[in-house]
Motif scaffolding. Structure first.
Motif, PDB file in Angstrom:
ATOM      1  N   ARG A   3      20.971 -25.432  -5.310  1.00  0.00           N
ATOM      2  CA  ARG A   3      21.542 -26.719  -4.947  1.00  0.00           C
ATOM      3  C   ARG A   3      20.638 -27.883  -5.359  1.00  0.00           C
ATOM      4  N   ARG A   6      21.077 -28.582  -9.030  1.00  0.00           N
ATOM      5  CA  ARG A   6      22.349 -29.268  -9.286  1.00  0.00           C
ATOM      6  C   ARG A   6      22.251 -30.753  -8.959  1.00  0.00           C
ATOM      7  N   ARG A   7      21.538 -31.070  -7.880  1.00  0.00           N
ATOM      8  CA  ARG A   7      21.382 -32.485  -7.518  1.00  0.00           C
ATOM      9  C   ARG A   7      20.543 -33.245  -8.538  1.00  0.00           C
ATOM     10  N   ALA A  10      22.564 -34.022 -11.501  1.00  0.00           N
ATOM     11  CA  ALA A  10      23.596 -35.015 -11.240  1.00  0.00           C
ATOM     12  C   ALA A  10      23.048 -36.443 -11.275  1.00  0.00           C
TER      13      ALA A  10
END
Length: 148
Positions: A3, A6-7, A10
């Motif tokens: 996670r 992914r952040r 982004a």
């Protein structure tokens, strides 16, 4: 994919030109200088600490072709923002003396940020050169294969 990764992916990934990275860095440091002056009474240590993430962002956001400008623009931006934070006396001479004194006393932050931006730029440049060499080697190998 974790996670956290992914952040991070982004987050915005702008690509600034050499001039754009200089303007970005100088504008952010001037803004941070004003904020440090208002919120912390002109603390040069807080200003120096805030300088380091700006150096990292500048080095990561500059375009591949302009990588070598990152370690050049960050000291200029440091001095630009320092104009708002440095103590100054009356007139131009007093302001200049305050700037020179602040540059001398905060040289550690300046060198640290410049070294950080330079290291990131060099690592990015080496990775770019390796990628290009691998692509050229793959193209050469593909040309040498006989077609049946």
């Amino acid at each position: 994919m974790p996670r956290v990764l992914r952040r991070v992916r982004a987050l915005p990934n702008p690509r600034l030109t050499g001039l754009g990275s200089g303007l970005f860095c100088a504008a952010v440091m001037a803004l941070l200088g004003f904020l440090v002056q208002v919120l912390f009474g002109g603390s040069l240590t807080v200003y120096g600490v805030l300088f380091l993430p700006v150096c990292v962002l500048t080095a990561f956001w500059v375009r591949r072709g302009d990588l070598l400008t990152a370690p050049v623009v960050v000291p200029i931006a440091f001095a630009t923002g320092l104009l708002t934070v440095a103590e100054h006396g009356d007139g131009v001479g007093g302001r200049l003396m305050g700037l020179v004194t602040a540059l001398a006393t905060e040289a550690g932050w300046l060198y640290g940020g410049t070294l950080t931006a330079g290291a990131i730029a060099i690592v990015r440049r080496i990775r770019l050169a390796r990628r290009r060499a691998a692509a050229a080697a793959a193209a050469t190998t593909a040309r040498k294969r006989p077609t049946a």
